[in-house]
Design an enzyme around this catalytic site. Structure first.
Site, PDB file in Angstrom:
ATOM      1  N   ILE A  34       0.818  -1.226   0.000  1.00 62.46           N
ATOM      2  CA  ILE A  34       0.000   0.000   0.000  1.00 62.46           C
ATOM      3  C   ILE A  34       0.849   1.274   0.000  1.00 62.46           C
ATOM      4  O   ILE A  34       0.318   2.371  -0.077  1.00 62.46           O
ATOM      5  CB  ILE A  34      -1.000   0.049   1.184  1.00 62.46           C
ATOM      6  N   GLN A  96      14.381  -2.959   7.104  1.00 61.54           N
ATOM      7  CA  GLN A  96      13.239  -3.833   7.365  1.00 61.54           C
ATOM      8  C   GLN A  96      12.307  -3.112   8.336  1.00 61.54           C
ATOM      9  O   GLN A  96      12.735  -2.706   9.421  1.00 61.54           O
ATOM     10  CB  GLN A  96      13.681  -5.174   7.964  1.00 61.54           C
ATOM     11  N   HIS A 102       9.403 -11.317   4.377  1.00 58.46           N
ATOM     12  CA  HIS A 102       8.622 -11.039   3.168  1.00 58.46           C
ATOM     13  C   HIS A 102       9.540 -10.739   2.003  1.00 58.46           C
ATOM     14  O   HIS A 102      10.675 -10.289   2.172  1.00 58.46           O
ATOM     15  CB  HIS A 102       7.649  -9.882   3.386  1.00 58.46           C
TER      16      HIS A 102
HETATM   17  P1  5GP Z   1      10.192  -3.772   4.636  1.00 57.15           P
HETATM   18  O1  5GP Z   1      10.550  -2.304   4.737  1.00 57.15           O
HETATM   19  O2  5GP Z   1      10.006  -4.361   6.007  1.00 57.15           O
HETATM   20  O3  5GP Z   1      11.113  -4.552   3.762  1.00 57.15           O
HETATM   21  O4  5GP Z   1       8.794  -3.806   3.894  1.00 57.15           O
HETATM   22  C1  5GP Z   1       7.558  -3.770   4.531  1.00 57.15           C
HETATM   23  C2  5GP Z   1       6.545  -3.350   3.506  1.00 57.15           C
HETATM   24  O5  5GP Z   1       5.256  -3.564   4.026  1.00 57.15           O
HETATM   25  C3  5GP Z   1       6.635  -1.856   3.138  1.00 57.15           C
HETATM   26  O6  5GP Z   1       6.926  -1.719   1.756  1.00 57.15           O
HETATM   27  C4  5GP Z   1       5.272  -1.312   3.513  1.00 57.15           C
HETATM   28  O7  5GP Z   1       4.795  -0.401   2.579  1.00 57.15           O
HETATM   29  C5  5GP Z   1       4.410  -2.552   3.551  1.00 57.15           C
HETATM   30  N1  5GP Z   1       3.293  -2.449   4.469  1.00 57.15           N
HETATM   31  C6  5GP Z   1       3.313  -2.001   5.755  1.00 57.15           C
HETATM   32  N2  5GP Z   1       2.075  -2.069   6.296  1.00 57.15           N
HETATM   33  C7  5GP Z   1       1.263  -2.569   5.331  1.00 57.15           C
HETATM   34  C8  5GP Z   1      -0.144  -2.872   5.304  1.00 57.15           C
HETATM   35  O8  5GP Z   1      -0.891  -2.694   6.257  1.00 57.15           O
HETATM   36  N3  5GP Z   1      -0.640  -3.372   4.128  1.00 57.15           N
HETATM   37  C9  5GP Z   1       0.159  -3.584   3.034  1.00 57.15           C
HETATM   38  N4  5GP Z   1      -0.421  -4.077   1.934  1.00 57.15           N
HETATM   39  N5  5GP Z   1       1.485  -3.317   3.036  1.00 57.15           N
HETATM   40  C10 5GP Z   1       2.029  -2.806   4.177  1.00 57.15           C
END
Ligand code: 5GP
Ligand code: ZN
Length: 139
Positions: A34, A96, A102
């Site tokens: 999102i 992260q 993920h």
């Molecule tokens: P990271 O930064 O941990 O590698 O990526 C986490 C991802 O999760 C981010 O790109 C962020 O936009 C996404 N994200 C966080 N909260 C939500 C949510 O409630 N729904 C969705 N669809 N994505 C989320």
């Protein structure tokens, strides 16, 4: 498994928080990010909560990678980007932000200006939902 209480992705798996879903199998789910860094940015997660690459069993990581390939193919068929990154982040220096392993599926185009560490900027929910439907149709 590490602590899953309060984990936003576990809440999505449980259906407590909505998502624009793309794909589901016995082990994984995929949905749109999102806060997309590029148009079509999607996420793939394992249904079991593990914090990061160091905690997740290899076979679970393999299931996520297999699902990410299927999502990448559908994103590629939908948007025809000039490139596509699979990205997986571990720890604060790697940015992260959600502590549930993920894989990011990130369509790329020349000159899109994406750098490795990005800020979270919420996208247009209507546009993300419409794009999710187009990608699902190519799954
Ligand atoms: P990271 O930064 O941990 O590698 O990526 C986490 C991802 O999760 C981010 O790109 C962020 O936009 C996404 N994200 C966080 N909260 C939500 C949510 O409630 N729904 C969705 N669809 N994505 C989320
Ligand atoms: Zn979780």
């Amino acid at each position: 498994m590490s602590d899953e209480s309060g984990c936003i992705f576990c809440k999505i798996i449980a259906g407590e928080i909505p998502c624009f879903g793309l794909r589901e199998d016995d082990e994984t789910i995929a949905f749109m990010d999102i806060n997309p860094v590029t148009r079509g940015h999607a996420l793939v997660i394992h249904k079991a909560h593990h914090r990061d690459l160091f905690a997740i069993p290899a076979e679970n990581a393999a299931a996520v990678t297999r699902a990410a390939q299927a999502v990448a193919r559908a994103v590629q068929a939908t948007l025809q980007p000039e490139g596509l990154n699979l990205l997986q982040c571990n720890g604060p220096a790697a940015k992260q932000s959600v502590m549930h392993f993920h894989m990011h599926v990130i369509p790329r185009n020349i000159g899109d200006g994406l750098t490795m560490n990005w800020d979270l900027v919420q996208g247009d929910m209507e546009a993300i939902g419409a794009l999710a439907e187009r990608i699902r149709n190519n799954m």
